[in-house]
Design a protein around this motif. Sequence first.
Motif, PDB file in Angstrom:
ATOM      1  N   TYR A 260       0.804  -1.230   0.000  1.00  0.00           N
ATOM      2  CA  TYR A 260       0.000   0.000   0.000  1.00  0.00           C
ATOM      3  C   TYR A 260       0.838   1.282   0.000  1.00  0.00           C
ATOM      4  O   TYR A 260       0.571   2.204  -0.785  1.00  0.00           O
ATOM      5  CB  TYR A 260      -0.971  -0.008   1.184  1.00  0.00           C
ATOM      6  CG  TYR A 260      -1.827   1.232   1.262  1.00  0.00           C
ATOM      7  CD1 TYR A 260      -3.031   1.321   0.563  1.00  0.00           C
ATOM      8  CD2 TYR A 260      -1.433   2.339   2.015  1.00  0.00           C
ATOM      9  CE1 TYR A 260      -3.804   2.474   0.609  1.00  0.00           C
ATOM     10  CE2 TYR A 260      -2.197   3.482   2.067  1.00  0.00           C
ATOM     11  CZ  TYR A 260      -3.387   3.543   1.365  1.00  0.00           C
ATOM     12  OH  TYR A 260      -4.141   4.691   1.408  1.00  0.00           O
ATOM     13  N   PRO A 261       1.854   1.425   0.876  1.00  0.00           N
ATOM     14  CA  PRO A 261       2.561   2.710   0.931  1.00  0.00           C
ATOM     15  C   PRO A 261       3.680   2.866  -0.096  1.00  0.00           C
ATOM     16  O   PRO A 261       4.341   3.912  -0.129  1.00  0.00           O
ATOM     17  CB  PRO A 261       3.147   2.713   2.355  1.00  0.00           C
ATOM     18  CG  PRO A 261       3.369   1.266   2.659  1.00  0.00           C
ATOM     19  CD  PRO A 261       2.277   0.516   1.946  1.00  0.00           C
ATOM     20  N   GLU A 265       1.936   7.101  -5.228  1.00  0.00           N
ATOM     21  CA  GLU A 265       0.979   7.646  -4.266  1.00  0.00           C
ATOM     22  C   GLU A 265       0.430   6.494  -3.444  1.00  0.00           C
ATOM     23  O   GLU A 265       0.331   5.363  -3.927  1.00  0.00           O
ATOM     24  CB  GLU A 265      -0.178   8.353  -4.980  1.00  0.00           C
ATOM     25  CG  GLU A 265       0.178   9.691  -5.582  1.00  0.00           C
ATOM     26  CD  GLU A 265      -1.077  10.466  -5.952  1.00  0.00           C
ATOM     27  OE1 GLU A 265      -1.670  11.099  -5.064  1.00  0.00           O
ATOM     28  OE2 GLU A 265      -1.457  10.414  -7.128  1.00  0.00           O
ATOM     29  N   LEU A 266       0.057   6.785  -2.199  1.00  0.00           N
ATOM     30  CA  LEU A 266      -0.485   5.752  -1.325  1.00  0.00           C
ATOM     31  C   LEU A 266      -1.680   5.064  -1.971  1.00  0.00           C
ATOM     32  O   LEU A 266      -2.576   5.713  -2.516  1.00  0.00           O
ATOM     33  CB  LEU A 266      -0.925   6.373   0.008  1.00  0.00           C
ATOM     34  CG  LEU A 266       0.174   6.982   0.891  1.00  0.00           C
ATOM     35  CD1 LEU A 266      -0.458   7.652   2.102  1.00  0.00           C
ATOM     36  CD2 LEU A 266       1.169   5.922   1.328  1.00  0.00           C
ATOM     37  N   GLY A 267      -1.676   3.739  -1.927  1.00  0.00           N
ATOM     38  CA  GLY A 267      -2.844   2.987  -2.357  1.00  0.00           C
ATOM     39  C   GLY A 267      -3.019   2.838  -3.854  1.00  0.00           C
ATOM     40  O   GLY A 267      -4.034   2.305  -4.302  1.00  0.00           O
ATOM     41  N   THR A 268      -2.023   3.274  -4.653  1.00  0.00           N
ATOM     42  CA  THR A 268      -2.168   3.150  -6.104  1.00  0.00           C
ATOM     43  C   THR A 268      -1.559   1.858  -6.635  1.00  0.00           C
ATOM     44  O   THR A 268      -1.860   1.444  -7.754  1.00  0.00           O
ATOM     45  CB  THR A 268      -1.515   4.342  -6.828  1.00  0.00           C
ATOM     46  OG1 THR A 268      -0.123   4.400  -6.484  1.00  0.00           O
ATOM     47  CG2 THR A 268      -2.200   5.646  -6.444  1.00  0.00           C
ATOM     48  N   TYR A 271       4.267   2.178  -9.334  1.00  0.00           N
ATOM     49  CA  TYR A 271       5.508   2.824  -8.917  1.00  0.00           C
ATOM     50  C   TYR A 271       6.399   3.129 -10.116  1.00  0.00           C
ATOM     51  O   TYR A 271       6.582   2.284 -10.997  1.00  0.00           O
ATOM     52  CB  TYR A 271       6.255   1.906  -7.951  1.00  0.00           C
ATOM     53  CG  TYR A 271       7.547   2.477  -7.405  1.00  0.00           C
ATOM     54  CD1 TYR A 271       7.541   3.608  -6.594  1.00  0.00           C
ATOM     55  CD2 TYR A 271       8.769   1.878  -7.696  1.00  0.00           C
ATOM     56  CE1 TYR A 271       8.712   4.136  -6.084  1.00  0.00           C
ATOM     57  CE2 TYR A 271       9.960   2.395  -7.180  1.00  0.00           C
ATOM     58  CZ  TYR A 271       9.924   3.518  -6.389  1.00  0.00           C
ATOM     59  OH  TYR A 271      11.083   4.042  -5.885  1.00  0.00           O
ATOM     60  N   SER A 281      -4.987  13.996  -6.562  1.00  0.00           N
ATOM     61  CA  SER A 281      -4.477  12.793  -5.928  1.00  0.00           C
ATOM     62  C   SER A 281      -5.285  11.571  -6.342  1.00  0.00           C
ATOM     63  O   SER A 281      -6.505  11.626  -6.488  1.00  0.00           O
ATOM     64  CB  SER A 281      -4.537  12.936  -4.399  1.00  0.00           C
ATOM     65  OG  SER A 281      -4.183  11.718  -3.778  1.00  0.00           O
ATOM     66  N   GLU A 282      -4.582  10.454  -6.560  1.00  0.00           N
ATOM     67  CA  GLU A 282      -5.238   9.207  -6.899  1.00  0.00           C
ATOM     68  C   GLU A 282      -5.384   8.282  -5.690  1.00  0.00           C
ATOM     69  O   GLU A 282      -5.903   7.177  -5.800  1.00  0.00           O
ATOM     70  CB  GLU A 282      -4.452   8.487  -8.004  1.00  0.00           C
ATOM     71  CG  GLU A 282      -4.405   9.265  -9.309  1.00  0.00           C
ATOM     72  CD  GLU A 282      -3.595   8.563 -10.396  1.00  0.00           C
ATOM     73  OE1 GLU A 282      -3.231   7.393 -10.180  1.00  0.00           O
ATOM     74  OE2 GLU A 282      -3.325   9.176 -11.433  1.00  0.00           O
ATOM     75  N   THR A 283      -4.917   8.745  -4.539  1.00  0.00           N
ATOM     76  CA  THR A 283      -5.029   7.930  -3.331  1.00  0.00           C
ATOM     77  C   THR A 283      -6.491   7.781  -2.916  1.00  0.00           C
ATOM     78  O   THR A 283      -7.187   8.785  -2.730  1.00  0.00           O
ATOM     79  CB  THR A 283      -4.236   8.564  -2.176  1.00  0.00           C
ATOM     80  OG1 THR A 283      -2.853   8.622  -2.527  1.00  0.00           O
ATOM     81  CG2 THR A 283      -4.404   7.753  -0.895  1.00  0.00           C
ATOM     82  N   THR A 285      -9.718   7.409  -0.599  1.00  0.00           N
ATOM     83  CA  THR A 285      -9.964   7.998   0.709  1.00  0.00           C
ATOM     84  C   THR A 285     -10.891   7.119   1.542  1.00  0.00           C
ATOM     85  O   THR A 285     -11.579   6.233   1.016  1.00  0.00           O
ATOM     86  CB  THR A 285     -10.615   9.382   0.571  1.00  0.00           C
ATOM     87  OG1 THR A 285     -11.939   9.214   0.001  1.00  0.00           O
ATOM     88  CG2 THR A 285      -9.794  10.292  -0.342  1.00  0.00           C
ATOM     89  N   HIS A 320      -7.999   1.750   7.458  1.00  0.00           N
ATOM     90  CA  HIS A 320      -9.080   2.427   6.751  1.00  0.00           C
ATOM     91  C   HIS A 320     -10.426   1.769   7.052  1.00  0.00           C
ATOM     92  O   HIS A 320     -11.438   2.453   7.238  1.00  0.00           O
ATOM     93  CB  HIS A 320      -8.832   2.417   5.237  1.00  0.00           C
ATOM     94  CG  HIS A 320      -7.548   3.063   4.841  1.00  0.00           C
ATOM     95  ND1 HIS A 320      -6.675   2.510   3.932  1.00  0.00           N
ATOM     96  CD2 HIS A 320      -6.971   4.222   5.262  1.00  0.00           C
ATOM     97  CE1 HIS A 320      -5.632   3.300   3.789  1.00  0.00           C
ATOM     98  NE2 HIS A 320      -5.779   4.334   4.594  1.00  0.00           N
TER      99      HIS A 320
END
Length: 358
Positions: A260-261, A265-268, A271, A281-283, A285, A320
Motif C-alpha cells: 500500500y505505501p 501515491e499511497l494505495g495506487t 511505482y 491525488s489518486e489515493t 480515501t 481504513h
Amino acid sequence: MAYQTPKLKAVSKAKHRILEKYFPAWARILGSRHEKLAYVDCFAGSGQYADGEEGSPLLILGEARKLVGNPKFRSRILAIFVEENSQAARELQSRIPTDLPDSVKAFVFHEDAHNFVPELLQALPENLPAFVFVDPYGRPLNIPLMNQLLQRPKTEIFLTLMWYAINMHLSNPKTEETITRMFGDKEWKQQPFMSQSCWDRETGFVDSFLGRLNAGFKLKFRIRFSPEDKVPGGDDRTKYYLVHLSNHAKAALLMKEVMYPLGDELGTFDYSATAQQRLFSETPTTEDLIQRLRENFAGQKVTFDELREKTWDWPFIEKHYREAVKTLEGKWEVRIERIESKKIGLKGKDRITFGGGS
C-alpha cells in the motif's frame, strides 16, 4: 557467456522493500505454527549489484538472521537459491555468510529452475510453508509448474511478470517457442490480446496470464520505467508487474498492507520512482471506502475479518476499514457486536451489522 552484474535501478528497490517487509511478517505468522519454513528464489543472481548493493538473497538472509535472533521465534528457515548462470552461482555461494545461525540454512544450486523445481517439490514436505520467488519468462518457470506449487496448501508465489520484454516478443516468430514454454501450451496465440494494442493489449495479456494460475488471491503491483531507464514515455509505460499469488485471504491482506505505501501515491499499487506532483491525488480515501461499504453491504452481517477478506482487492488497508466502520457506527448506520475488542475497539471477530437493504 560471461555474467554481467546488473545495476540496481530505482524501480527495482520497490521489489526489495516488499521482500524485506513481507518475508519477516510472513515468517513470524507461519513460524508460530511450523517448525520449518522455506524461501525459494528461482532466479537468485550473484547476490550483489554492480555498485555493491545487496541482492535479494542476502537481504533475505539478513532478515532471517534477525528473526531467529529473537528467542520467541522457534522455527528454522531453509533458504534455497537457484541460479542458472555458473559464474553468478559461484559468486552467490562466495557471498553466503559463513556465520549464519544454526537455525538458518542456505543452499545455492547451479540449476535451471524449470528442471530443478520439480525435483525440489519431491524433496520438500507438502505441508512445509514456502515462499517462492519466480520469473516465468526471463528464467522460465511456466504456468503448469507454478500451478503445481500453488496446489501445495501453504505455498505462496511472488511473481515478476516482465510485461515490456514479453510484449516485444509476442508477435515475433523467433520467440514463439519461449512464449509457448511460459504458458505451457499454444492457446495464447488465439487469445484476444494478440489482436489488441496499447493498454488493452497489456491488461488483456495480464488478465489472461493470471487467469490461468490457480490462486484464489492475485495482488498486482505495477512497476513503470523510471527516468534512468531512458525509455521514451517510460514514466507511463509498464516495465513489469510484481504479483503475489496465494490461496489464503490473510496472506493477500498482509501483502496489501506491505504494498500500500510503496506506490508513487499511497494505495495506487503503481511505482515509477519519480516524485511527480499530480494535480489530483489518486489515493483512495476513507470516504470512498464508506460509500463502497454502503453500496455493497447494506443489510448484511459480517465479522471485521470477513469484511476485509470479502473485499481483499479493494485499495484500502486495515486502518481504513476500522476508521470507516467506526464512522458508520457513529452515524448509526452500522451496529457492532464486540466479541473480541473492548468498548470502542474493532477487531477480527467483532460482528458488524449494516443497516439498509430490503
